[in-house]
Design a protein around this motif. Sequence first.
Motif, short mmCIF file in Angstrom:
data_model
loop_
_atom_site.label_atom_id
_atom_site.label_comp_id
_atom_site.label_asym_id
_atom_site.label_seq_id
_atom_site.Cartn_x
_atom_site.Cartn_y
_atom_site.Cartn_z
N PHE A 208 79.92 94.21 15.75
CA PHE A 208 78.80 95.13 15.99
C PHE A 208 79.26 96.17 17.00
CE2 PHE A 208 74.67 96.74 16.90
CZ PHE A 208 73.85 96.36 15.85
N VAL B 82 78.78 99.38 19.33
CA VAL B 82 77.72 100.11 20.04
C VAL B 82 78.34 101.29 20.79
CG1 VAL B 82 76.27 98.06 20.29
CG2 VAL B 82 77.94 98.61 22.07
N ALA C 219 75.84 96.42 25.38
CA ALA C 219 76.58 95.29 24.85
C ALA C 219 75.93 93.95 25.16
CB ALA C 219 78.02 95.31 25.36
N LYS D 250 72.57 93.54 23.34
CA LYS D 250 72.76 93.44 21.90
C LYS D 250 73.31 92.07 21.52
CE LYS D 250 71.96 96.54 19.83
NZ LYS D 250 70.68 96.95 19.20
N CYS D 251 74.18 91.50 22.39
CA CYS D 251 74.70 90.16 22.15
C CYS D 251 73.55 89.15 22.06
CB CYS D 251 75.64 89.79 23.29
SG CYS D 251 77.25 89.17 22.78
N GLN E 213 81.37 89.65 23.84
CA GLN E 213 81.29 91.10 23.98
C GLN E 213 82.53 91.65 24.64
OE1 GLN E 213 78.81 92.65 27.29
NE2 GLN E 213 78.09 90.52 27.54
N VAL F 169 80.32 91.95 19.91
CA VAL F 169 79.70 93.24 20.23
C VAL F 169 80.71 94.02 21.04
CG1 VAL F 169 77.79 94.41 21.35
CG2 VAL F 169 77.40 92.22 20.21
N ASP G 204 76.17 100.96 15.26
CA ASP G 204 74.86 101.33 15.80
C ASP G 204 74.92 102.75 16.34
OD1 ASP G 204 72.22 100.94 16.41
OD2 ASP G 204 72.60 99.86 18.28
#
Length: 512
Positions: free
Chosen positions: A75, A77, A83, A86-87, A108, A129, A155
């Motif tokens: 993912f 970002v 980070a 989002k994790c 991450q 992430v 993202d």
Amino acid sequence: MDYVSLACMASAMGYAEFTQLQKEAFQNPEILRPNRDILVIGPTSSGKTLIPILMYYQRVLEADRSKQRRPKMLFVVPYKALASQKCTELVAPYQKVYGTDKPLWAVQSTGEYRYADHTIQRAEMDVAVIISEKAFLFSCENHAFLSQFDEVVFDEIGLLADESRGVKLDFLLAWCRMMKRQYGRPRMTLLATPFYDWSAYVKQFDLALVESSGRPRLLERPVFVSGSKEKNVAYTSDGDTDTPLPSMIHICREGQKEVTRCPAIAASEDGPYLCQVDQLCRRNQNVPCEKIGGPCQYPVVAIQKGMPYKAYVIARICRWHLQNGRQVLIFWNNREEVRQLALRLYELLRDILPSALSLEECKKQVLDGCSRQVKSFDGSSLRSTEMTEDELFGILEEDHYRALCCGIGFHSSAVPNELRCYIEEQFLQTGNLKIVCSTETLAYGVNSAVDAVIIADMTKMRGRRQSLLSANEYQNYVGRAGRLRPGLSMEDIVGWVHPIINGHSPEDKRFT
């Protein structure tokens, strides 16, 4: 993978219904094809991120049932501030619904958070992430890096338009496409806002497109600040009486005496009516004005010397929202301004904030919150973090500790990672922080779920040049208000937005 199974999964996670964008995505057979690259276009808070998350969860469940290798997700970002949250956002719902017997392992990697770099480079986790610059670096070091992942999600891909960062994202997209042709993976999912012409990317990368404009309702209420030294403030209510400020207020310094024009009283042949700012009716709304027979329509507020006028206006808006039980996120594109604004808001709002602990207790609470055992989501310990007061010297003043314990914080890339994670947790997860002043670090991709957003400055420095916010930047700011969250339907969500604009409203002739 089908619409019904995805809807059941979303319901188990607490989402009452799909948004229009999610419905269109999950009812489109092209989007649900296992290896189809897709582009999801929607305004902020239209539910873009949940689309790849649900499809990934479904693939994980299918792999576990068939005792196959779990798919791996990368993912990407745009900012390091995203980070950590989002994790959690990617993994916590799965753990909550499906238990911890087989948890998702998430790690991450950012510029300052490098403890899982080797794990990510070898793809030895379930979810990684990573900021876009790190993904670019790893791909340069190992040309097959991206081929180790089954899913790559980009993202806020709209940052392709950024002159300094867009080229690296272009390379990453091209490398994903090359790896897929050579190894059969990864599948790409691009999450974008409408403020860009995506037609060339759709054609070049053969992307399946899903697009919608639906999002929760926003109430945009601009505040116009005008006059010499920003002393006159007009508030446009669009006929709505439920507003945080009178239609106009005059702000002056304590002890200041001057005569100002009163726009509420018709001008005579001798010119506009002049009124002393220290008139009792102007300072006290319970005392009627003799000229109009009612409360003053142009009240005066005196603030102490050294307090910026704009800080007072922001505090008035925050006070109103706090009294209505709302959370407020304030954007200002200046690290030092957000740091100082947090102190000024604490000073101006102290009477309605919870009582502060002693300074030593406040320091202990904040430092304990920053000092924790950091663990990966599979439960194995990565490291222990311990923050000391010396490490936060120059970042937090004494009143910052008190403000954090009373519900006011600030956020920027200059804030150490441990403190930044603590502020995000207290603001976005527990709700203990009611007001956070932030640079754009909380503007992109963060599921803030706050009630109100104040844009304290509609300009941004680009190198040595100052310019107005772009349409994409503005929409990302306002999109933090009224965001979707589990347990609420679209009809139940309302966001408040207050852009502060230097200059009077074009419709308001009282200032001309």
